[in-house]
Scaffold this motif. Structure first.
Motif, PDB file in Angstrom:
ATOM      1  N   VAL A 121       0.860  -1.180   0.000  1.00  0.00           N
ATOM      2  CA  VAL A 121       0.000   0.000   0.000  1.00  0.00           C
ATOM      3  C   VAL A 121       0.897   1.230   0.000  1.00  0.00           C
ATOM      4  CG1 VAL A 121      -1.728   1.323   1.264  1.00  0.00           C
ATOM      5  CG2 VAL A 121      -1.839  -1.170   1.269  1.00  0.00           C
ATOM      6  N   HIS A 193      -2.644   2.937  -8.318  1.00  0.00           N
ATOM      7  CA  HIS A 193      -4.033   3.234  -8.691  1.00  0.00           C
ATOM      8  C   HIS A 193      -4.895   3.576  -7.480  1.00  0.00           C
ATOM      9  CE1 HIS A 193      -7.973   3.046 -10.524  1.00  0.00           C
ATOM     10  NE2 HIS A 193      -8.329   2.091  -9.690  1.00  0.00           N
ATOM     11  N   SER A 194      -4.583   2.990  -6.328  1.00  0.00           N
ATOM     12  CA  SER A 194      -5.433   3.176  -5.153  1.00  0.00           C
ATOM     13  C   SER A 194      -4.600   3.563  -3.930  1.00  0.00           C
ATOM     14  CB  SER A 194      -6.225   1.892  -4.862  1.00  0.00           C
ATOM     15  OG  SER A 194      -7.156   2.098  -3.826  1.00  0.00           O
ATOM     16  N   TRP A 196      -3.484   5.477  -0.432  1.00  0.00           N
ATOM     17  CA  TRP A 196      -4.184   5.882   0.781  1.00  0.00           C
ATOM     18  C   TRP A 196      -3.777   7.305   1.142  1.00  0.00           C
ATOM     19  CZ3 TRP A 196      -4.219   1.335   4.842  1.00  0.00           C
ATOM     20  CH2 TRP A 196      -4.868   0.221   4.268  1.00  0.00           C
ATOM     21  N   CYS A 211      -8.623   8.396 -12.814  1.00  0.00           N
ATOM     22  CA  CYS A 211      -7.688   7.251 -12.760  1.00  0.00           C
ATOM     23  C   CYS A 211      -7.114   6.982 -11.370  1.00  0.00           C
ATOM     24  CB  CYS A 211      -6.535   7.415 -13.760  1.00  0.00           C
ATOM     25  SG  CYS A 211      -7.080   7.661 -15.461  1.00  0.00           S
ATOM     26  N   LEU A 212      -7.605   7.672 -10.350  1.00  0.00           N
ATOM     27  CA  LEU A 212      -7.131   7.407  -8.990  1.00  0.00           C
ATOM     28  C   LEU A 212      -8.309   7.041  -8.101  1.00  0.00           C
ATOM     29  CD1 LEU A 212      -4.434  10.062  -7.968  1.00  0.00           C
ATOM     30  CD2 LEU A 212      -4.090   7.667  -8.573  1.00  0.00           C
ATOM     31  N   ASP A 213      -8.193   5.914  -7.428  1.00  0.00           N
ATOM     32  CA  ASP A 213      -9.203   5.478  -6.470  1.00  0.00           C
ATOM     33  C   ASP A 213      -8.616   5.674  -5.077  1.00  0.00           C
ATOM     34  OD1 ASP A 213     -11.357   4.362  -5.199  1.00  0.00           O
ATOM     35  OD2 ASP A 213     -10.769   2.282  -5.616  1.00  0.00           O
ATOM     36  N   VAL A 214      -8.666   6.902  -4.588  1.00  0.00           N
ATOM     37  CA  VAL A 214      -8.008   7.269  -3.332  1.00  0.00           C
ATOM     38  C   VAL A 214      -8.842   6.813  -2.141  1.00  0.00           C
ATOM     39  CG1 VAL A 214      -7.279   9.217  -1.890  1.00  0.00           C
ATOM     40  CG2 VAL A 214      -6.789   9.216  -4.347  1.00  0.00           C
ATOM     41  N   VAL A 215      -8.169   6.218  -1.163  1.00  0.00           N
ATOM     42  CA  VAL A 215      -8.803   5.795   0.086  1.00  0.00           C
ATOM     43  C   VAL A 215      -8.369   6.768   1.172  1.00  0.00           C
ATOM     44  CG1 VAL A 215      -9.028   3.961   1.797  1.00  0.00           C
ATOM     45  CG2 VAL A 215      -8.779   3.380  -0.634  1.00  0.00           C
ATOM     46  N   GLN A 216      -9.284   7.623   1.632  1.00  0.00           N
ATOM     47  CA  GLN A 216      -8.960   8.576   2.690  1.00  0.00           C
ATOM     48  C   GLN A 216      -9.387   7.996   4.034  1.00  0.00           C
ATOM     49  OE1 GLN A 216     -10.463  12.608   2.218  1.00  0.00           O
ATOM     50  NE2 GLN A 216      -8.787  13.400   3.479  1.00  0.00           N
ATOM     51  N   THR A 217      -8.401   7.684   4.855  1.00  0.00           N
ATOM     52  CA  THR A 217      -8.658   6.977   6.105  1.00  0.00           C
ATOM     53  C   THR A 217      -8.926   7.893   7.286  1.00  0.00           C
ATOM     54  OG1 THR A 217      -6.310   6.951   6.699  1.00  0.00           O
ATOM     55  CG2 THR A 217      -7.134   5.102   5.375  1.00  0.00           C
TER      56      THR A 217
END
Length: 411
Positions: A121, A193-194, A196, A211-217
């Motif tokens: 990650v 691509h993804s 955090w 084109c970005l699958d951002v995971v904001q935690t």
């Protein structure tokens, strides 16, 4: 589950990993952290019961030494080589690698995960490293963007070119040494691509990008159980709430001038002063009893007892002050710090100082804004909206990720 957390950078790059490591251990994971060998990092991790695998030179020595921009490719090559030498044995037997920190360090750690066939990650602690039409990239030292270029898409293309020039040869030479194919686009390799985004969505709203699958935690912040030192508590109890001034991991090469300007300006507002020593080694300027110097303390507990916080606007300090409901005066020194300064001003929880060098007049104006009752009220309201579960969310996501990667057990 075994997890390797790898970074290279300042306190702001290491502290979030401490929080994540603690949350992972609460889920019965075994955690190792690869980070610079600085004593303060080792002590912080040891206090959390997490082993440090030291990597590279001292981050503090490197930062305060202010090496010239021309040395960046050479330092990147050394850092990537050090990643391969250190992270490969540290990652053996791990189920997932979390990579963050400066680009060459993250690229090296991700290459190790690729070589060992371990899921990985990529994490950032501020969104300005993520290509987006909604903001421009950060310029690297010695490689400014053409002033006439304002289109974000063009700027991000130039950013990719700069990163390839600075780090591409070093990364691919080291990748070849462990049998990996070359990388055409270093930034895209590191971001993936993804990625955090470990920031608070109120302080740092992610507006999306193609084109970005951002995971904001949410931000990774560890509640600190340490009590404030007795002498600091005595100072706080002895008068009205002071104004804190400190610049964290910023070297501030004119630190004596900064100390004098800050202390004289705060005194002129009728306030007592807390001086955070930090990497700039800030100090008091006389023996008056209205000033007190602090070293390593629980900032959230401290910031809850001050009238305002004057700081460099690093992501961690900005978030901690916001969580504590403390009005802020941010004096950005560079990189992502002007962005955080603008967020503080936009939210109405403080003032953004114009430029990196405080003067009596400019700092006085910013302090007047921060010390106004309406700023205190707004800071208190925003504090209630800041998430506190970012590290726990990330730990659970990692656990789920490893579970999804493991093959089903047949009976």
């Amino acid at each position: 589950m075994r997890v390797l957390l790898s970074t290279y950078g300042s306190r702001g790059d290491v502290e979030p990993l401490v929080a994540l490591a603690v949350r992972l251990r609460e889920l019965d994971a075994e955690v190792r952290v690869c980070a610079p060998p600085d004593q303060e990092f080792a002590q912080r991790l040891a206090g959390a019961g997490v082993p440090l695998v030291p990597i590279g030179p001292s981050a503090r020595a490197l930062t305060t030494g202010a090496p010239p921009p021309s040395s960046l490719p050479h330092r990147a090559a050394e850092l990537i080589a050090g990643q391969l030498d250190t992270v490969v044995p540290a990652a053996e037997g791990c189920d997932v690698v979390v990579a963050t920190g400066v680009v060459p360090a993250a690229a090296g750690a991700l290459s190790v995960a690729e070589k060992l066939g371990i899921p990985s990650v990529s994490v950032t602690f501020q969104q300005l490293t993520l290509p987006s039409p909604h903001h421009s990239p950060l310029a690297y030292p010695g490689r400014p963007f053409p002033p006439e270029v304002t289109d974000n898409k063009v700027l991000w293309d130039l950013d990719a070119q700069s990163i390839n020039v600075l780090f591409g040869a070093a990364l691919n030479t080291n990748r070849a040494s462990i049998g990996l194919a070359p990388v055409d686009d270093v930034r895209d390799y590191v971001v993936g691509h993804s990625p955090w985004l470990a920031t608070d969505p109120v302080l740092d709203p992610w507006l999306g990008a193609p084109c970005l699958d951002v995971v904001q935690t949410g931000a990774w912040i560890l509640p600190d159980a340490r009590p404030l030192p007795a002498d600091l508590t005595a100072f706080l109890d002895s008068g009205t709430p002071p104004v804190y001034v400190g610049f964290g991991s910023m070297p501030m090469h004119t630190s004596s001038d900064v100390s004098r300007v800050a202390i004289e300006t705060i005194r002129a507002q009728g306030r007592r002063v807390l001086v955070g020593r930090g990497w700039a080694d800030l100090a008091v300027i006389d023996d008056q009893d209205d000033c007190f110097v602090v070293g390593e303390v629980d900032h959230r507990a401290l910031f809850g007892r001050v009238a305002a916080v004057v700081h460099h606007s690093g992501a961690g300090t900005t978030t901690t002050a916001a969580r504590a409901g403390a009005p802020q005066v941010v004096v950005p020194q560079g990189t992502d710090q002007p962005y955080w300064a603008s967020r503080v001003a936009d939210l109405g929880i403080g003032a953004a100082h114009d430029g990196p060098t405080p003067a009596f007049e400019s700092l006085s104006a910013a302090l007047r804004t921060a010390l106004a009752p309406e700023t205190r009220a707004r800071a208190s309201a925003v504090a209630d909206s800041i998430r506190t579960d970012g590290a726990a969310v990330a730990a659970k996501l990692l656990l789920d990720m490893v579970g999804a990667e493991r093959p089903p057990v047949t009976v």
